[in-house]
Design a protein around this motif. Structure first.
Motif, PDB file in Angstrom:
ATOM      1  N   UNK A 182      61.621  85.838 -60.394  1.00  0.00           N
ATOM      2  CA  UNK A 182      60.817  86.624 -61.341  1.00  0.00           C
ATOM      3  C   UNK A 182      59.730  85.753 -61.968  1.00  0.00           C
ATOM      4  N   UNK A 183      60.100  84.518 -62.303  1.00  0.00           N
ATOM      5  CA  UNK A 183      59.135  83.586 -62.902  1.00  0.00           C
ATOM      6  C   UNK A 183      57.988  83.316 -61.914  1.00  0.00           C
ATOM      7  N   UNK A 184      58.339  83.082 -60.642  1.00  0.00           N
ATOM      8  CA  UNK A 184      57.314  82.776 -59.633  1.00  0.00           C
ATOM      9  C   UNK A 184      56.399  83.982 -59.405  1.00  0.00           C
ATOM     10  N   UNK A 185      57.003  85.160 -59.356  1.00  0.00           N
ATOM     11  CA  UNK A 185      56.243  86.388 -59.127  1.00  0.00           C
ATOM     12  C   UNK A 185      55.236  86.609 -60.259  1.00  0.00           C
ATOM     13  N   UNK A 186      55.732  86.410 -61.476  1.00  0.00           N
ATOM     14  CA  UNK A 186      54.894  86.610 -62.662  1.00  0.00           C
ATOM     15  C   UNK A 186      53.753  85.581 -62.682  1.00  0.00           C
ATOM     16  N   UNK A 187      54.103  84.314 -62.466  1.00  0.00           N
ATOM     17  CA  UNK A 187      53.109  83.237 -62.520  1.00  0.00           C
ATOM     18  C   UNK A 187      52.042  83.432 -61.449  1.00  0.00           C
TER      19      UNK A 187
ATOM     20  N   UNK B  67      50.972  86.092 -60.202  1.00  0.00           N
ATOM     21  CA  UNK B  67      50.099  87.227 -60.473  1.00  0.00           C
ATOM     22  C   UNK B  67      49.425  87.169 -61.842  1.00  0.00           C
ATOM     23  N   UNK B  68      49.375  85.959 -62.389  1.00  0.00           N
ATOM     24  CA  UNK B  68      48.642  85.766 -63.644  1.00  0.00           C
ATOM     25  C   UNK B  68      49.381  86.220 -64.886  1.00  0.00           C
ATOM     26  N   UNK B  69      50.681  86.484 -64.781  1.00  0.00           N
ATOM     27  CA  UNK B  69      51.467  86.891 -65.962  1.00  0.00           C
ATOM     28  C   UNK B  69      51.797  85.698 -66.832  1.00  0.00           C
TER      29      UNK B  69
ATOM     30  N   UNK C  31      50.358  74.968 -62.446  1.00  0.00           N
ATOM     31  CA  UNK C  31      49.566  74.114 -61.556  1.00  0.00           C
ATOM     32  C   UNK C  31      49.953  74.333 -60.091  1.00  0.00           C
ATOM     33  N   UNK C  32      51.235  74.520 -59.898  1.00  0.00           N
ATOM     34  CA  UNK C  32      51.759  74.697 -58.538  1.00  0.00           C
ATOM     35  C   UNK C  32      51.301  76.029 -57.922  1.00  0.00           C
ATOM     36  N   UNK C  33      51.043  76.988 -58.802  1.00  0.00           N
ATOM     37  CA  UNK C  33      50.730  78.334 -58.329  1.00  0.00           C
ATOM     38  C   UNK C  33      49.280  78.487 -57.899  1.00  0.00           C
TER      39      UNK C  33
END
Ligand code: ADP
Length: 163
Positions: free
Chosen positions: A135-140, A142-144, A160-162
């Protein structure tokens, strides 16, 4: 007979990346056991965004104030890692009934391999019950805003990783 040896537990996971849900379990387990080893593994069913070394580093950054918490990486069978570290228990966090079925199966398997090792389930704090690394990765991605979902110290590393 009273056994005065230190009680060591292993908290295994992929931690890709560490979330506040994981950190809550680390905090609580560190109070229950003399020594807690966070065991970072690569789940063959998932392709991690962070390397194992990076995941270990992020966890160390957030657990440095815990004197009895150590972070290590491992491969292979969890039970072997537990034995190598002379641990007596495996810690698992349970969020929902959906976690339960799989974790019950794993606990039974590990018990079958080594009868001496206990699995200790800690219920996720209600406010973390929806929280996962995915969920954290999905949000990050997509700019959440991931504030409140992961420790503040590692927000920049994740963002930074995203990008
Ligand atoms: P993921 O977070 O993708 O489910 P992990 O392998 O990193 O997977 O999880 C490691 C351990 O932490 C597992 O025992 C899992 O049940 C537990 N856990 C994961 N998220 C939470 C949470 N929000 N609250 C409590 N425990 C959690």
């Amino acid at each position: 007979m009273f056994n005065s040896s230190k009680k060591i537990a292993v908290y295994p996971g992929s931690f890709d990346p560490l979330t506040n849900g994981h950190l809550d379990i680390i905090h609580r387990a560190s109070k229950l056991f003399d020594h807690l080893i966070v065991g970072v593994l690569t789940n063959s069913a998932k392709s991690p965004i962070f390397t194992k070394e990076e995941r270990v580093e992020l966890i160390r950054k957030c657990t440095s104030e815990y004197e009895n918490v150590e972070v290590k990486m491992f491969d292979g069978l969890l039970v072997d890692f537990v034995r190598e570290n002379k641990a007596v228990a495996i810690i698992k966090g349970l969020r929902a009934v959906s976690d339960y079925e799989y974790e019950l199966q794993m606990a039974a398997l590990n018990k079958h391999i080594d009868h001496e090792i206990e699995t200790v389930f800690l219920m996720a704090d209600i406010q973390n019950s929806f929280l996962s690394s995915s969920i954290v990765k999905e949000l990050a991605k997509n700019g959440g805003n991931i504030k409140g979902l992961v420790p503040d110290k590692i927000i920049d590393d994740i963002m930074k990783k995203m990008y």
